[in-house]
Scaffold this motif. Structure first.
Motif, PDB file in Angstrom:
ATOM      1  N   SER A  46      43.224  33.989  32.814  1.00 32.33           N
ATOM      2  CA  SER A  46      42.158  33.749  33.592  1.00 32.33           C
ATOM      3  C   SER A  46      41.456  32.804  33.546  1.00 32.33           C
ATOM      4  N   ASN A 146      44.954  37.572  40.344  1.00 33.53           N
ATOM      5  CA  ASN A 146      44.590  36.284  40.499  1.00 33.53           C
ATOM      6  C   ASN A 146      44.811  35.419  41.528  1.00 33.53           C
ATOM      7  N   GLY A 217      41.023  39.300  38.471  1.00 28.76           N
ATOM      8  CA  GLY A 217      41.057  38.559  37.232  1.00 28.76           C
ATOM      9  C   GLY A 217      41.507  39.451  36.373  1.00 28.76           C
ATOM     10  N   TYR A 218      41.576  40.941  36.318  1.00 30.50           N
ATOM     11  CA  TYR A 218      41.857  41.898  35.464  1.00 30.50           C
ATOM     12  C   TYR A 218      43.211  42.605  36.170  1.00 30.50           C
TER      13      TYR A 218
END
Length: 250
Positions: A46, A146, A217-218
């Motif tokens: 991340s 991502n 991002g998760y």
């Protein structure tokens, strides 16, 4: 349209800009990946992608600064305007050429994650209970999320750069202006997290590219974010088309 697309792709490698962009992007991505994962002894990517978002402030203008400004400087703009292609096709061809360069470089930079998987395999081999006791290794879903997010953000930034390039014949001015706008779009997201007033935060969230990147991002695909980034692309491509429609008839 395809002829203009091929011309732009060739121009990236005839001039030094394409090579400089690829070299800088891969060098920065390798350094950031080593710093945020290997050096930090972490499989969490991340931080890597967040830092790469900030690097786009400099990298994207390298791709877009010459798209239209060079045509005006070399006095070849009239050839484009009288070519048997619509203005929409011309703008989309240049946008897609920059997007192809960006996407290709992002995908090549994925080799940075190979050492992470290699280290995870070595750790599992050293501890037969590793797979049972912990989720050892990088999370592929998070990496994929991502990657999709950074490609969408990159597309939005490229559309901004295409529009700015259409406004000036000075490549340096186009690059600096694009950097300023992209930086402002990112800083809005940073400031938004520091403001306590809900009304202000609500308004700023509509302009924040970082706000909508969070779910990617998760490792979660956010359809609303997809529409948001595509909307930015549509708006700035439309504005670029309007600039050239006005220029064609003036």
């Amino acid at each position: 349209m395809f002829a203009i697309y091929k011309k732009e792709m060739r121009s990236y490698f005839i001039n030094a800009i394409g090579y400089v962009y690829i070299a800088v992007f891969l060098a920065v991505s390798a350094f950031v990946c080593c710093l945020s994962t290997l050096h930090a002894q972490s499989y969490d990517v991340s931080t890597y992608f967040t830092l790469m978002l900030f690097s786009l402030v400099v990298l994207i203008p390298l791709l877009t600064m010459k798209l239209f400004s060079e045509e005006r400087k070399l006095r070849t703009e009239q050839l484009l305007l009288t070519a048997p292609v619509t203005i929409t096709g011309m703008v989309l061809a240049k946008f897609l050429a920059a997007m192809t360069m960006f996407t290709g470089t992002v995908l090549v930079s994925c080799i940075n994650f190979i050492p992470l998987y290699h280290l995870a395999d070595e750790a599992r081999a050293a501890d037969e209970y590793a797979e049972i006791t912990s989720a050892l290794g990088p999370n592929t879903a998070i990496i994929a999320g991502n990657l999709i997010g950074i490609l969408l953000v990159g597309a939005a930034f490229i559309s901004v750069g295409v529009f700015i390039s259409a406004l000036t014949e000075n490549q340096l001015a186009a690059a600096v202006s694009t950097m300023g706008i992209i930086l402002a779009m990112i800083i809005i997201g940073v400031l938004n997290s520091l403001i306590d007033n809900y009304a202000i935060r609500f308004v700023l969230s509509w302009f924040s590219v970082l706000e909508r990147f969070n779910l990617f991002g998760y490792g979660i695909f956010d359809f609303n974010a997809l529409l948001y980034y595509l909307s930015i692309c549509t708006v700035f491509i439309f504005l670029t088309i309007r600039v050239y429609e006005k220029r064609r008839w003036s």
